[in-house]
Scaffold this active site. Structure first.
Site, PDB file in Angstrom:
ATOM      1  N   HIS A 132      -3.301  -8.526  -1.407  1.00  0.00           N
ATOM      2  CA  HIS A 132      -1.906  -8.668  -1.804  1.00  0.00           C
ATOM      3  C   HIS A 132      -1.264  -9.848  -1.074  1.00  0.00           C
ATOM      4  CE1 HIS A 132       2.168  -7.586  -2.993  1.00  0.00           C
ATOM      5  NE2 HIS A 132       1.636  -6.691  -3.811  1.00  0.00           N
ATOM      6  N   HIS A 133      -0.415 -10.579  -1.802  1.00  0.00           N
ATOM      7  CA  HIS A 133       0.245 -11.748  -1.218  1.00  0.00           C
ATOM      8  C   HIS A 133       1.189 -11.359  -0.079  1.00  0.00           C
ATOM      9  CE1 HIS A 133       1.495 -15.810  -0.855  1.00  0.00           C
ATOM     10  NE2 HIS A 133       1.186 -16.181  -2.080  1.00  0.00           N
ATOM     11  N   ALA A 134       1.598 -10.102  -0.021  1.00  0.00           N
ATOM     12  CA  ALA A 134       2.424  -9.641   1.096  1.00  0.00           C
ATOM     13  C   ALA A 134       1.644  -9.668   2.403  1.00  0.00           C
ATOM     14  CB  ALA A 134       2.931  -8.224   0.831  1.00  0.00           C
TER      15      ALA A 134
END
Length: 458
Positions: A132-134
């Site tokens: 995830h880009h988070a």
């Protein structure tokens, strides 16, 4: 337990079924000639029985507005082993990656998966890593994978990527007093950056609008088929190009390699849109992420954005290249006058409306930009995984409502690795862009050859 960073929260908030917010990477390995038939199975078994412990953020899961350690971490949920049906062509591999990249990560678990894929023609296997880009940005992801591989072909028992302890894992265990000190220092630097940001906004941006023909700002992008609402279905396409070809073009035309990369993408997009009778009369605008890291940190999002005029309304490739060069140079000159904190604040003000548009899900008539074109620096030396040489690595990024295509590139050895990700329903035959990229490179090489012939004749 630690609170979500505001940027983490934004990436998580943007996610919905038709808009997954993970990034990925496809890594192709060559099985050693002297390897046993059980090489891949042995590799998988070594990972499964490894006593290496996952480190943050790979052992963190969501708990409301916090990241919390997953006390019931299950490697089988994240690590998978599959085989392609015979004959295991690259076409089948890319179809599988397209399908995998379309699915959401399970928020009840740490937000990443890793697939080992065997049965690929040419005695190869692949690893597809999705996160995830988070948790990580593109530059950080490349550094993480590089750290998990080896520069030594003889090295065995390499630690899996999710067990490689980087600076973020150490930082998460930092004493509270140290964290508070960093927070106060960050607030101070933000306040110090404000006057310079205001000055740049008044002296540069507002003066450029209407006066500088190469200047582009938010919401100047023309309407195009690239800017539709997206479905959950993705198409992934990838190809390697000889980096020396870009170097030779750049040297001959006295521009940077990145200028040439953008110009080649511009020409390919122009050809693709013309083939669908969908070329806008005004130039496409690309958002080009630029890293402003001043350390070797392996995670967090430290990027700003450059809006580049792609000059797709021009038929002459040299005219397109010159407009792109001037457009990018204008932004670079502006950022040279600012510190990294000032750049981040400046970007927040200038590109804030675009971010609000994406977060809200609104679809104004004019988008802030037509697509994202990203070039992430990669390893320059060969990498190995238990003796298997890394042959190629292809990035797979994100598409959003209003941004149905993403072009992400990375360098590896003497190659430029190109990964295209698009909404399958919005952009038909998107893989043809790879053919147009090659045609555009040949076009520039032809222009240079003619120039050299003229010089020789004189």
């Amino acid at each position: 337990m630690r609170p979500l960073h505001p940027i983490d929260f934004i990436f998580l908030s943007l996610e919905k079924r038709q808009q997954p917010m993970h990034v990925g990477g496809l890594f192709l390995f060559q099985i050693p000639d002297n390897a046993p038939d059980t090489f891949i199975q042995d590799l998988v078994n070594d990972i499964r029985i490894s006593k290496s412990i996952p480190v943050p953020p790979f052992n963190n899961k969501l708990n409301g507005l916090f990241w919390d350690e997953d006390e019931e971490f299950d490697l089988d949920h994240h690590f998978r082993h599959i085989a392609l049906p015979h004959p295991g062509r690259i076409r089948e591999l890319l179809i599988y990656i397209s399908q995998e990249h379309s699915t959401l990560l399970d928020r009840a678990k740490p937000l990443w998966t890793c697939n080992i894929i065997e049965g690929i023609e040419g005695n190869r296997f692949a690893m597809y890593f999705k996160i995830h880009h988070a948790m990580v940005d593109g530059v950080a992801g490349m550094r993480l994978i590089e750290k998990s591989l080896s520069h030594d072909v003889t090295e065995k028992s390499i630690v899996p990527p999710w067990c490689v302890e980087g600076k973020r894992a150490k930082r998460l265990r930092e004493p509270k007093t140290g964290k508070i000190k960093k927070i106060m220092s960050g607030i101070k630097s933000q306040l110090q950056a404000t006057p310079t940001v205001i000055q740049e906004l008044s002296q540069t941006v507002f003066k450029d609008i209407g006066r500088n023909p190469d200047h582009v700002s938010s919401f100047q992008a023309p309407c195009s088929i690239l800017n539709q609402r997206v479905s959950s279905s993705r198409r992934f396409a990838a190809q390697s190009f000889d980096l020396d070809r870009f170097r030779n073009i750049a040297k001959s035309l006295n521009v940077t390699i990145n200028d040439v990369v953008l110009a080649v993408c511009s020409g390919a997009l122009r050809a693709y849109l013309m083939s669908h009778n969908s070329l806008p009369s005004k130039p496409l605008i690309a958002m080009v992420p630029a890293s402003i890291r001043n350390d070797d940190s392996d995670v967090s999002n430290r990027i700003t954005m450059i809006l580049a005029n792609l000059a797709t309304h021009k038929d002459d490739p040299l005219q397109r290249l010159e407009i792109i060069r001037r457009s990018v140079q204008n932004s670079k000159q502006r950022f040279k006058r600012m510190t990294s904190d000032q750049i981040l604040n400046y970007s927040a003000v200038v590109y804030g409306p675009a971010g609000l548009n994406i977060i809200s899900g609104m679809m104004p008539k004019r988008q802030a930009f037509n697509l994202v074109i990203s070039n992430v620096p990669g390893p320059r030396e060969p990498l190995y995984w238990n003796g298997a040489k890394l042959d190629a690595l292809y990035p797979a990024s994100i598409v959003l409502d209003g941004q149905a295509l993403n072009i992400t590139m990375t360098s590896y050895l003497d190659k430029l690795e190109v990964g295209l990700i698009a909404c399958r329903n919005a952009l038909p035959r998107m893989q043809n862009l790879l053919t147009h990229l090659e045609e555009e490179i040949q076009l520039f090489e032809g222009v240079i050859a003619k120039q050299e012939d003229i010089k020789t004749a004189n």
